[in-house]
Scaffold this motif. Structure first.
Motif, PDB file in Angstrom:
ATOM      1  N   GLY A 182       0.799  -1.215   0.000  1.00  0.00           N
ATOM      2  CA  GLY A 182       0.000   0.000   0.000  1.00  0.00           C
ATOM      3  C   GLY A 182       0.829   1.262   0.000  1.00  0.00           C
ATOM      4  O   GLY A 182       0.309   2.351  -0.268  1.00  0.00           O
ATOM      5  N   MET A 183       2.134   1.145   0.301  1.00  0.00           N
ATOM      6  CA  MET A 183       3.011   2.314   0.294  1.00  0.00           C
ATOM      7  C   MET A 183       3.474   2.629  -1.128  1.00  0.00           C
ATOM      8  O   MET A 183       3.537   1.754  -1.989  1.00  0.00           O
ATOM      9  CB  MET A 183       4.240   2.069   1.184  1.00  0.00           C
ATOM     10  N   ARG A 184       3.803   3.887  -1.353  1.00  0.00           N
ATOM     11  CA  ARG A 184       4.357   4.270  -2.650  1.00  0.00           C
ATOM     12  C   ARG A 184       5.632   3.484  -2.931  1.00  0.00           C
ATOM     13  O   ARG A 184       6.424   3.201  -2.032  1.00  0.00           O
ATOM     14  CB  ARG A 184       4.696   5.754  -2.655  1.00  0.00           C
ATOM     15  N   ALA A 185       5.835   3.196  -4.186  1.00  0.00           N
ATOM     16  CA  ALA A 185       7.065   2.529  -4.600  1.00  0.00           C
ATOM     17  C   ALA A 185       8.160   3.564  -4.818  1.00  0.00           C
ATOM     18  O   ALA A 185       8.652   3.772  -5.925  1.00  0.00           O
ATOM     19  CB  ALA A 185       6.821   1.705  -5.846  1.00  0.00           C
ATOM     20  N   ASP A 186       8.491   4.277  -3.743  1.00  0.00           N
ATOM     21  CA  ASP A 186       9.647   5.169  -3.700  1.00  0.00           C
ATOM     22  C   ASP A 186      10.712   4.406  -2.930  1.00  0.00           C
ATOM     23  O   ASP A 186      10.561   4.174  -1.711  1.00  0.00           O
ATOM     24  CB  ASP A 186       9.314   6.478  -2.981  1.00  0.00           C
ATOM     25  N   LEU A 187      11.789   4.010  -3.582  1.00  0.00           N
ATOM     26  CA  LEU A 187      12.726   3.045  -3.008  1.00  0.00           C
ATOM     27  C   LEU A 187      14.167   3.435  -3.313  1.00  0.00           C
ATOM     28  O   LEU A 187      14.462   4.026  -4.352  1.00  0.00           O
ATOM     29  CB  LEU A 187      12.457   1.648  -3.569  1.00  0.00           C
ATOM     30  N   THR A 188      15.050   3.093  -2.389  1.00  0.00           N
ATOM     31  CA  THR A 188      16.484   3.324  -2.557  1.00  0.00           C
ATOM     32  C   THR A 188      17.231   2.050  -2.191  1.00  0.00           C
ATOM     33  O   THR A 188      16.926   1.419  -1.177  1.00  0.00           O
ATOM     34  CB  THR A 188      16.974   4.465  -1.646  1.00  0.00           C
ATOM     35  N   ALA A 189      18.208   1.667  -2.996  1.00  0.00           N
ATOM     36  CA  ALA A 189      19.063   0.525  -2.691  1.00  0.00           C
ATOM     37  C   ALA A 189      20.513   0.967  -2.701  1.00  0.00           C
ATOM     38  O   ALA A 189      20.946   1.680  -3.609  1.00  0.00           O
ATOM     39  CB  ALA A 189      18.847  -0.601  -3.696  1.00  0.00           C
ATOM     40  N   MET A 190      21.252   0.528  -1.677  1.00  0.00           N
ATOM     41  CA  MET A 190      22.674   0.854  -1.616  1.00  0.00           C
ATOM     42  C   MET A 190      23.472  -0.394  -1.275  1.00  0.00           C
ATOM     43  O   MET A 190      22.914  -1.417  -0.852  1.00  0.00           O
ATOM     44  CB  MET A 190      22.944   1.997  -0.637  1.00  0.00           C
ATOM     45  N   SER A 191      24.779  -0.306  -1.435  1.00  0.00           N
ATOM     46  CA  SER A 191      25.633  -1.484  -1.347  1.00  0.00           C
ATOM     47  C   SER A 191      25.961  -1.902   0.073  1.00  0.00           C
ATOM     48  O   SER A 191      26.489  -3.005   0.282  1.00  0.00           O
ATOM     49  CB  SER A 191      26.927  -1.245  -2.130  1.00  0.00           C
ATOM     50  N   VAL A 192      25.700  -1.047   1.065  1.00  0.00           N
ATOM     51  CA  VAL A 192      26.009  -1.392   2.444  1.00  0.00           C
ATOM     52  C   VAL A 192      24.774  -1.177   3.309  1.00  0.00           C
ATOM     53  O   VAL A 192      23.813  -0.515   2.897  1.00  0.00           O
ATOM     54  CB  VAL A 192      27.185  -0.560   3.006  1.00  0.00           C
ATOM     55  N   ASP A 193      24.809  -1.733   4.507  1.00  0.00           N
ATOM     56  CA  ASP A 193      23.686  -1.617   5.426  1.00  0.00           C
ATOM     57  C   ASP A 193      23.630  -0.192   5.987  1.00  0.00           C
ATOM     58  O   ASP A 193      24.574   0.240   6.666  1.00  0.00           O
ATOM     59  CB  ASP A 193      23.859  -2.617   6.578  1.00  0.00           C
ATOM     60  N   PRO A 194      22.574   0.568   5.719  1.00  0.00           N
ATOM     61  CA  PRO A 194      22.513   1.953   6.204  1.00  0.00           C
ATOM     62  C   PRO A 194      22.425   2.046   7.725  1.00  0.00           C
ATOM     63  O   PRO A 194      22.693   3.105   8.285  1.00  0.00           O
ATOM     64  CB  PRO A 194      21.237   2.492   5.550  1.00  0.00           C
ATOM     65  N   ILE A 195      22.080   0.945   8.377  1.00  0.00           N
ATOM     66  CA  ILE A 195      21.886   0.957   9.830  1.00  0.00           C
ATOM     67  C   ILE A 195      23.151   0.583  10.584  1.00  0.00           C
ATOM     68  O   ILE A 195      23.467   1.167  11.617  1.00  0.00           O
ATOM     69  CB  ILE A 195      20.725   0.014  10.213  1.00  0.00           C
ATOM     70  N   THR A 196      23.907  -0.381  10.073  1.00  0.00           N
ATOM     71  CA  THR A 196      25.041  -0.920  10.837  1.00  0.00           C
ATOM     72  C   THR A 196      26.406  -0.633  10.238  1.00  0.00           C
ATOM     73  O   THR A 196      27.423  -0.865  10.905  1.00  0.00           O
ATOM     74  CB  THR A 196      24.893  -2.439  10.993  1.00  0.00           C
ATOM     75  N   ALA A 197      26.481  -0.145   9.014  1.00  0.00           N
ATOM     76  CA  ALA A 197      27.779   0.036   8.354  1.00  0.00           C
ATOM     77  C   ALA A 197      28.642   1.052   9.090  1.00  0.00           C
ATOM     78  O   ALA A 197      28.146   1.994   9.715  1.00  0.00           O
ATOM     79  CB  ALA A 197      27.578   0.475   6.910  1.00  0.00           C
ATOM     80  N   SER A 198      29.941   0.870   8.992  1.00  0.00           N
ATOM     81  CA  SER A 198      30.889   1.821   9.578  1.00  0.00           C
ATOM     82  C   SER A 198      30.867   3.130   8.807  1.00  0.00           C
ATOM     83  O   SER A 198      30.327   3.213   7.694  1.00  0.00           O
ATOM     84  CB  SER A 198      32.295   1.235   9.546  1.00  0.00           C
ATOM     85  N   ALA A 199      31.493   4.146   9.399  1.00  0.00           N
ATOM     86  CA  ALA A 199      31.563   5.441   8.713  1.00  0.00           C
ATOM     87  C   ALA A 199      32.290   5.322   7.383  1.00  0.00           C
ATOM     88  O   ALA A 199      31.865   5.882   6.368  1.00  0.00           O
ATOM     89  CB  ALA A 199      32.250   6.465   9.613  1.00  0.00           C
TER      90      ALA A 199
END
Length: 541
Positions: A502-519
């Motif tokens: 039901g949510m808009r298909a506004d999506l982003t994919a990146m190569s690393v985990d945005p939550i746990t990746a190092s700086a």
């Protein structure tokens, strides 16, 4: 009737700040008509495809709700970044050297321009106009300070504008002068800046539209699917409409026109009337105010003066006129968004909005932008009074130093500098914090925002102390500030900001985990895929 599946994304790791620990089960999403139809395992989702379904293998990338910059200026940013980039020029020698080189590159008869200048470079130069004059060989020159609330100009530029001494303005703009009333070359805030800026030739509408299209495409290539746009001046709305007449926009634009200091009732009524304007992927949905300027320029509104005795005035020379204008919109259910940097400015905005009936106030989700220095007694007011805090962690990291040797901190002194950008403290009270860049003041790259929010330093600053590290957000909170909280701030949490049907298909994919990746990993991450309204706006597959 069977629903046609337009697109399937599979072989992804799903990250969603609204899910437990930010991890959503499944590895695939089915999309129909620009909306998420199903989320689940690739095995199950792939069974839904037809011969007309586009299928994208994300090869293990991290897929999240589309990233939204909660505070940016795409039109003015495209217009303002002209000339030489002064980023990193923190000494007079470096500033003037870059201007000399730019003057050699600039054809005769044209202005020498620069942007993103740190004012600490000329803080100890009594008359920067004369130093710039020598560097550019007597030509007209203008350099924007990084916050775009001030400029440094050459003596020729001042003469062309007829600026020979101090003047009074409707707002709290300033022509900085020495003790004898001679202009130093520094102009602060819009009315003063316009005296010189109005003399500089501007690009055509078509040139501006092309530049804006390029900017929006770069933003999509950096994973952005939307922007909370903090201005509608200089024909911005016409530009959005013109671009959409050519082709779909690559981002959703939620626009807040300015209500400037000294606004008349006619000005206020005009912004109110604009609230109904929209296109396919842009809409006017708020009114933007400035109650103060910046700490660096001495125009941030403070309870106590800075070390130069400045900071004791609002940009609205009579703050009660801001009080009237803000309440005018608030009482009509229109969201207000107020730039408030100094501690007194933030409190004045909160006090103004508190007078609005609570049900009306909470329904509008009024916002305060920046909140750069804040005493303990005001921390809990955002959550308690239903006001949305919007902050830019990149500002703290890029423009201050842990040892307070920067211009911002030295102006305020240790006590106030130690209570800067208190995102952790505000979040702990339960207030959802919107994250943004304020581009062109800081990079629009969301990797930069995530790193600064979580680590309070840039990845390359391995030897530098973190800036107020106790104010760091968690990975889930930082991602929320660019997704679910950004959706909440524009009343769209029911249709965007999460990876659910039901949510808009506004999506982003990146190569690393945005939550746990190092700086380091975040900074070097690749944006694999961006989709807005079910339409691919960037792909590196």
């Amino acid at each position: 009737m069977t629903t046609h599946i337009d697109k399937i994304l599979f072989n992804a790791r799903l990250r969603d700040a609204t899910a437990p620990e930010g991890m959503r089960e499944g590895d695939a999403i089915a999309i129909s008509g620009g909306v998420i139809l199903a989320v689940g395992s690739g095995e199950d989702i792939l069974k839904l495809r037809s011969s007309r379904t586009e299928v994208f293998d994300l090869d293990g990338a991290y897929l999240m709700p589309g990233l939204v910059d909660g505070h940016a200026h795409p039109v003015s940013g495209s217009d303002l970044q002209v000339g030489v980039d002064m980023t990193g020029a923190r000494t007079a020698e470096e500033m003037l050297a870059r201007l000399r080189a730019e003057a050699q590159r600039t054809p005769p008869g044209q202005w020498v321009m620069g942007y993103s200048q740190d004012p600490i470079a000329y803080a100890d130069i009594p008359h920067i106009a004369d130093a710039i004059e020598e560097a550019v060989g007597g030509r007209p020159a203008l350099v924007h300070v990084f916050d775009y609330h001030g400029v440094a100009v050459s003596r020729t530029a001042l003469a062309m504008a007829g600026v020979t001494g101090p003047r009074s303005f409707i707002g709290a703009s300033v022509i900085v002068c020495d003790a004898d009333g001679k202009p130093t070359g520094v102009l602060l805030e819009p009315e003063a800046i316009a005296l010189v800026k109005s003399l500089i030739p501007v690009p055509s509408f078509a040139e501006r539209a092309a530049s804006l299209r390029a900017t929006l495409n770069r933003m999509a290539a950096h994973g952005l699917t939307g922007i909370h746009v903090m201005d509608a001046n200089t024909r911005s709305l016409e530009l959005y409409a013109a671009l959409e007449a050519e082709a779909d926009l690559p981002l959703r634009l939620h626009v807040a026109p300015w209500v400037n200091p000294g606004a008349t009732q006619s000005d206020i009524d005009e912004v109110l009337a604009q609230q109904s304007l929209h296109g396919r992927h842009w809409r006017v949905c708020a009114a933007k105010f400035f109650i103060d300027g910046t700490i660096d320029g001495g125009t941030g509104w403070l309870h106590e003066p800075d070390r130069f005795g400045e900071g004791l005035s609002a940009l609205w020379t009579d703050p009660t006129t801001y009080h009237y204008a803000a309440r005018f919109f608030a009482e009509r259910g229109v969201q207000t968004i107020t730039h408030a940097i100094g501690d007194k400015a933030v409190r004045y905005v909160l006090d103004t909005l508190k007078e609005v009936p609570e049900d009306v106030r909470r329904a509008a989700r009024h916002r305060v932008e920046h909140i750069e220095t804040l005493p303990d007694e005001d921390i809990g007011r955002f959550a308690a009074e239903g006001i949305v805090p919007s902050m830019q962690p990149s500002h703290a990291v890029r423009y201050t130093r842990a040892d307070h040797s920067d211009n911002w901190s030295s102006r305020l002194g240790t006590e106030r500098a130690n209570r800067a950008w208190r995102s952790r403290d505000i979040a702990d009270t339960g207030a959802p914090v919107v994250m943004g860049s304020d581009w062109p003041i800081a990079p629009f790259d969301p990797r930069d925002i995530l790193v600064c929010a979580r680590f309070r330093r840039l990845a390359e600053q391995t030897e530098a102390a973190a800036i107020q590290p106790a104010q760091a957000l968690t990975g889930v909170e930082a991602l929320a500030g660019l997704t679910s909280v950004a959706a909440h701030a524009v009343h769209e949490e029911a249709i965007s900001g999460a990876l659910t049907p039901g949510m808009r298909a506004d999506l982003t994919a990146m190569s690393v985990d945005p939550i746990t990746a190092s700086a380091d990993a975040l900074t070097s991450a690749r944006f694999i895929f961006t989709m807005m309204d079910g339409r691919v706006t960037h792909s590196a597959l």
